[in-house]
Structures are given as structure tokens and as C-alpha cells.
Enzyme design. Structure first.
Site, PDB file in Angstrom:
ATOM      1  N   ARG A 191     -16.075   8.569  -2.985  1.00  0.00           N
ATOM      2  CA  ARG A 191     -16.638   7.514  -3.821  1.00  0.00           C
ATOM      3  C   ARG A 191     -16.359   6.157  -3.160  1.00  0.00           C
ATOM      4  NH1 ARG A 191     -14.777   4.440  -8.613  1.00  0.00           N
ATOM      5  NH2 ARG A 191     -16.625   3.963  -9.866  1.00  0.00           N
ATOM      6  N   HIS A 244      -6.238  -4.999  18.921  1.00  0.00           N
ATOM      7  CA  HIS A 244      -6.945  -6.207  19.374  1.00  0.00           C
ATOM      8  C   HIS A 244      -6.209  -7.475  18.963  1.00  0.00           C
ATOM      9  CE1 HIS A 244      -8.202  -5.513  15.270  1.00  0.00           C
ATOM     10  NE2 HIS A 244      -8.728  -6.706  15.200  1.00  0.00           N
ATOM     11  N   HIS A 287       0.856  -1.186   0.000  1.00  0.00           N
ATOM     12  CA  HIS A 287       0.000   0.000   0.000  1.00  0.00           C
ATOM     13  C   HIS A 287       0.889   1.231   0.000  1.00  0.00           C
ATOM     14  CE1 HIS A 287      -1.480   3.249   2.782  1.00  0.00           C
ATOM     15  NE2 HIS A 287      -2.413   3.284   1.864  1.00  0.00           N
TER      16      HIS A 287
END
Lengths: 310, 310
Positions: free
Chosen positions: A264, A176, A106
């Protein structure tokens, strides 16, 4: 030329989108990107590019947008920005490879401007980062990814990599699960014109980091895609993608910013993996290739570590 | 006997868990529940029951917990509760069927108590609800589910179904998709001892609703599981499960409450579907069975509607 003004920055992001997509199509060798132009409800728009079902990429998205609107709370940073009009542009990329040995990746490079009610610019800053999410990590790859980004950042502002690397580990953290999303990279925000760091320096740093993405990632993908994998490897990838979806939907500020400002939806949620599995209480067998991953998800000092420490 | 005090309530939830699991195992006919007992870090614990890979259920979870801790912000409600010590117990159930014609379903029945620093109880309330998520909905099923819950609720407090039904539609809403998660049901919170509704009434209402879950859901599952399905139906189910995961991770307060109070991650995230697909910009073909779903996701008045209006 280093892009410093809004128009130059938008031009640079569009060129970068083209440059990255060209390189990814060449790597994939089979699939192409489809392009979707879209408009934002409060001004501006973007182009979403998606590659699907390729040899290398199960799905990948390289989006550029330049939009105007009003800042929601989730942008964070300085409280006095809330409710101000903003301009935001950015490139965001997420690649989910077919082959479980090829890491997902990413990156995001963005630029913000804030305005008061009279339309006078009050603030502007750069943000961005790049991070790698392998499911069968190899230390050599992790070090290559980090070293490439370290050279890009420290070549402009010595010491910046270390700060950005720490911020990346902090940001891409699943509390978590008590683990990082992947093996990190760099993450930064609010790069402003400020004492010690003039605007030209910040723009140069941002630009260098953005150009560092492809050389940081491509060699890893090129090498790992040669490896053969089986059903067991694919299953592990699908399970680990569950963590990716957990982070993006429950914690990622970029996703929240996009959804809360009426972005969007289909473009924003392209960061989600194409297929995901959630299993109850899955634990990889001790000593297995899958069990090795946990060691890599604790934000280690990759450039000062050796194989022996694993 | 209507459970009104903490111990009675916990007992009732445990019996309800047993009762529901027995009925689900009978329906499934192949798989059984595995039981996992766990402790909460700040006191108490629970039992997670999971059924996987059955004839009817791809995965289902029926959890009961009774824990103590300090309230995080995400509980919402009254600001003066924040930071108070709490006791919370509840049953939560999520069923993800194999057959795409069998609706997924969720219910939750919970009880909270808040204490001041001296351990004196300051507040207590019931909450809960049940909602249905078909991917190939049939009006008859939707009406059966709602009518059963309507009779349960209105039989104790006339008019309560209409309020709880509206709250359900409001709560299980995906703003970025402009649709409800499923076809709703009932949802309520903060049922307190207050003028016009004494504690006994609130407890009776909560109890009736909890007992209404099985008769609301079972006949639908029993009927729909007879239908044969193909790959196309399964694919649509996996796609729609993406919306389910989006809601649970990005919007559900119960999930946030659990994760923020250090709950057992594996139990909390059992609400997520076992397999999910995200496709870019997927639109069902106009007039297809898949396209019919959209009509059902707008919070309609199911008990005052006819087939002709579809």
C-alpha cells in the site's frame, strides 16, 4: 511469553502497536492517531495509524501489516529464495517531530517465512532495528539511545549490540553524501535458527529489542520538546529532512520491497517527512550549531566516547 | 552546422546552455544564474548554473558536463558495455517555477562514447528528451509542447515523435502511483549509426530536438505566469512535487547514473524541487481543479485529442 510462532508474533506486533501509540498520544498531549485498515492484493493486510499536526509530532506513523506474496529480488539475502512464496509481518514506525530539537526516529520489527511451491516452509527469520535521526544532536541523548538498545540486545546475546550497531551504520548510509542518515542504533536481519543460536534465543533477542524502543526514545523526546526553537532551527530541520527522503526513496530496501511487492503506497511512503526543503549546495556556517551535526554522522563508537572528543 | 563529433557536440551544448539561460533570465526579469565550475574525480567536469528565488523560477538549473569514467550497470542498454571506459557529455535542465500555474519542465540532451581497454571507440550514441510537468494542466499548453517537439523530430525522421513520445510516457512512469510524472514529451536513447539511420541523420534529429525545447516551453511559461494564485494552489504544487521527488530519487536512471559514477551530488540533485510536501492519503475533492490533473497523467495521444474528451 516470548512470541515464537507466526500467530504469536502477529499478536505481539499488534499489542506493541497499541502500546507504542498509547505512549505517543500521552506524550503528544494534543493529537490522536487515525486508524486505516487495508487489504493486500495477494493476501493479508494491515493497519496504518497516523498522528498529524500534534503538539510534538508533525507526523508519525505506526503501521502493522501481515501479508502474503511472492518474494521480489530486492529482499536480498539468499538467492534461492527468489520467486518463493512468503509470509511477512512487521511493525514499522517513523516519527517526524515538529520541534527541530526532538530527533526523528524509525524502527521496524519484522518476521518472514518462505515456502516452496508445495507450501512447505523452507525458511523463517526475524529482522528489525531502531535508529535515531537528530538534526541538533546531543551526545547524552545519543548515548542513552544506544545504551538502552545495547542492554536489551546484549542481555540476551552478549556481543550482539556491537554487530547490530555496525550493521545499522552500514545500512543507513548515504554514499553520495558520505554520511550516515542519523546517529544509528541497531539493525539486524536473517536471525535464523542456526548452530549456536536456537530459535528461542533469536525470538528472545528480537522481542527484547522491540521492547527496548520506547525506553530508548521517549526520554529524549520528553526532554528535548521543552526547548524553544526559531525559524532558523526549523529551516535546518527541513533541509536535513531532504537527506532523509533521499535515503528512503533511493536506498532503503524496505521501501523498495514494499513498492515492488505491490504494498500500500500511502502506508509505505509514510516514512517520508511531511515537509522537505532542498537547497543548492547549502553549507552550515563553520562553528554553528548546525555545523556540529557532521561530526555525529560518521558512525562513531558512542558508548566509548567522551564529550571532549567532539 | 550539425554537431557530429565529440568536440563539436560539447561546443554545441555549451552554446545551448548560454542560449537557454539568456532566455530564462529575460523571462524571469529579476533573478540571474550563478555559475559553478566543477571537476569530475575521474576526468572532465562541468558547469552548473542555478537561478533561485526569482519572479518566475523558485529554482532552476541548467547544467552542462563532459566527463570520463567507467560505465556502471545502471546505464543499461547493451550488457557488453559494462565496465568499459566512457565519455559522456550532456545538458540537463530542470525548472521549478514559483507560480503553480507554470509547469515544471525538464530536458536532457546527451552524448556517450564507449572505449575498450586499448582506448579504441566501440560505440557512440545520442540520447535525450524533454517533458512537461504541470500541476494545473491546460490541454492547449500540452498540445503546444507536444506539437513543437513533434515538428522538430518528424521534420528529420518522420514517425520519430510517436516512438519518442511513447518512450517518454513509459520512462516517466510511477508504478506505485499508476500515473505518469507529467504530461510527457519525447524521450530517446541509443541513437546510433545504424542501417537506415546514418550518423548524420541521428545527429540532426538530436540537434533539432534540443533546439525545440525553448519554443516548446517558453510560450507556456510566459502565458501562465500572468495568472494569480493563492495558498491552495501553492499547496497543491508542493504536494505534486512530492511525486516529482519520488520519481527522481527512486526511478530516474539519470540520477542513479550520476550518483553511482561519483558525479557531483549537488548538481545531480538539483533536479529535486526546492520545497516539497508529503501528505498522507491526500485526495483532491471530486470535480475540483486539482482533481482534473489525474486525467492528464495517463499518457494520452495529445495531438489526436479534443477538449470534449476530457
Amino acid at each position: 511469553m516470548i512470541p515464537q510462532q507466526r500467530d504469536e508474533i502477529v499478536d505481539f506486533l499488534r499489542q506493541l502497536q497499541h502500546h507504542i501509540c498509547t505512549a505517543l498520544v500521552k506524550l503528544d498531549g494534543e493529537a490522536a492517531f487515525r486508524h486505516d485498515d487495508w487489504q493486500h492484493h495477494s493476501g493479508g493486510g494491515g493497519q496504518t495509524r497516523v498522528i498529524e499536526g500534534g503538539r510534538v509530532f508533525e507526523r508519525g506513523a505506526v503501521n502493522v501489516s501481515a501479508v502474503e506474496g511472492r518474494l521480489p529480488k530486492s529482499v536480498g539475502g539468499r538467492g534461492d529464495n527468489i520467486g518463493q512464496n512468503f509470509f511477512a509481518c512487521g511493525l514499522s514506525l517513523v516519527l517526524h517531530p515538529q520541534n527541530p530539537f526532538v530527533p526523528a526516529v524509525h524502527c521496524n520489527f519484522r518476521y518472514f517465512e518462505c515456502f516452496d511451491e508445495q507450501g512447505v516452509r523452507q525458511d523463517r527469520w526475524f529482522g528489525g532495528g531502531a535508529d535515531l535521526t537528530p538534526v541538533y544532536p546531543e551526545l547524552e541523548d545519543v548515548q542513552h539511545f544506544h545504551r538502552t538498545l545495547q542492554r536489551a540486545c546484549d542481555g540476551v546475546v552478549p556481543g550482539s549490540y556491537q554487530r547490530f550497531k555496525a550493521q545499522c551504520d552500514e545500512y543507513f548510509y548515504l554514499p553520495h553524501r558520505q554520511e550516515t542518515r542519523g546517529v544509528g542504533g541497531v539493525f539486524f536481519d536473517y536471525l535464523r535458527d542456526e548452530p549456536g543460536h536456537d530459535w528461542n534465543t533469536q525470538a528472545t533477542l528480537w522481542h527484547a529489542c522491540a521492547l527496548g524502543f520506547l525506553p530508548a526514545y521517549l526520554p529524549i523526546a520528553e526532554r528535548q520538546v521543552q526547548r524553544e526553537y526559531g525559524e532558523q532551527h526549523k529551516q535546518w530541520q527541513l533541509l536535513r529532512r531532504g537527506r532523509y527522503a533521499e535515503f528512503n526513496l533511493a536506498f532503503d530496501r524496505g521501501t523498495r520491497f514494499g513498492l515492488e511487492t505491490g504494498g500500500r503506497t500511502e502506508s509505505i511512503l509514510l516514512s517520508l517527512p511531511p515537509q522537505v526543503v532542498w537547497a543548492y549546495n547549502h553549507q552550515p556556517a563553520p562553528g554553528s550549531a548546525e555545523a556540529r551535526l557532521a561530526w555525529f554522522l560518521q558512525g562513531r563508537d558512542w558508548l566509548g566516547i567522551s564529550e571532549q572528543e567532539q
